[in-house]
Design a protein around this motif. Structure first.
Motif: not given
Length: 235
Positions: A131-138, A1-5
């Motif tokens: 964002k944490i909520h996006y990562i958790l959702k994915i 997820p970090i590499s996406e940002g």
């Protein structure tokens, strides 16, 4: 997820640096606890290498992605078969630290290549994906996907068996059968090389002619058969 940002390259460079630090700890470790700490840092850093799959998806699509993935598996064949041989030679010729020194130099070369030879493949950065909520959702979507869970379970089970063999094999051959570290590496190199090459070449052939589901089924069937064949030798 970090590499996406922030991109693939910064994450890989950070992972390689962490791996280098872990390697230094291993080289100078004078206690088993320090060695475990170094290996822990080393392993977390090397985890950034899993981004190669994301890089592949950035650069290739469809059948090209499958074919280049098969080519990488052939390259991994040489790495997996040469590693025990090189480690056995270094340990026999020098000492156990020599393997960590060799890998430190190899990792340092990888860092230089990544820094100067790799151009960022993720051209579309998405800061909102940090964002944490996006990562958790994915992750919730992925983990609740039946097909993903099924394939992941099969791959994980296969890798469990492979690493169990990798862990037990040197103990059996070196401790109980009396092989030296170099002899163990030589036997593993000669035996595994042709098996891995055959598997990789067959996989490259199969992905061009069958569906991924069929290729998976064939591969897992061979893995199951090889596991069952261990039982007669055990008794």
């Amino acid at each position: 997820p970090i590499s996406e940002g922030i991109g693939r390259k910064p994450v890989m460079l950070f992972g390689i640096v962490l791996s280098l630090l872990g390697g230094i700890v291993c080289i100078f470790a004078n206690h088993i606890s320090l060695l475990f700490l170094g290996l822990f840092l080393h392993g977390i850093g090397l985890g950034a290498g899993s981004l190669f799959r994301s890089v592949m998806r950035d650069l290739y699509h469809g059948q090209d992605l499958i074919l280049h993935g098969a080519n990488i598996s052939i390259l991994n064949t040489f790495i997996l078969t040469l590693a025990p041989f090189i480690g056995g030679y270094l340990q026999t010729t020098f000492n156990w630290q020599a393997s960590f020194i060799f890998f430190f130099i190899f990792t340092l070369c990888t860092f230089i290549f990544c820094l100067y030879g790799y151009e960022e493949s993720n051209k579309h950065l998405h800061q909102d994906r940090l964002k944490i909520h996006y990562i958790l959702k994915i992750y919730q979507i992925i983990l609740s996907h039946n097909a993903f869970a099924g394939y992941c379970l099969c791959c994980a089970t296969t890798m469990f068996g492979y690493f169990a063999w990798i862990t037990v094999c040197p103990v059996l051959m070196i401790k109980h059968l009396g092989y030296s570290a170099l002899e163990f590496g030589s036997v593993l190199l000669s035996a595994s090389f042709f098996a891995f090459i055959l598997g990789s070449v067959s996989n490259r052939y199969a992905v061009q002619r069958f569906t991924p589901a069929t290729v998976f089924t064939i591969g897992w069937s061979f893995s199951l058969l090889s596991g069952l064949l261990l039982f007669p030798t055990y008794w």
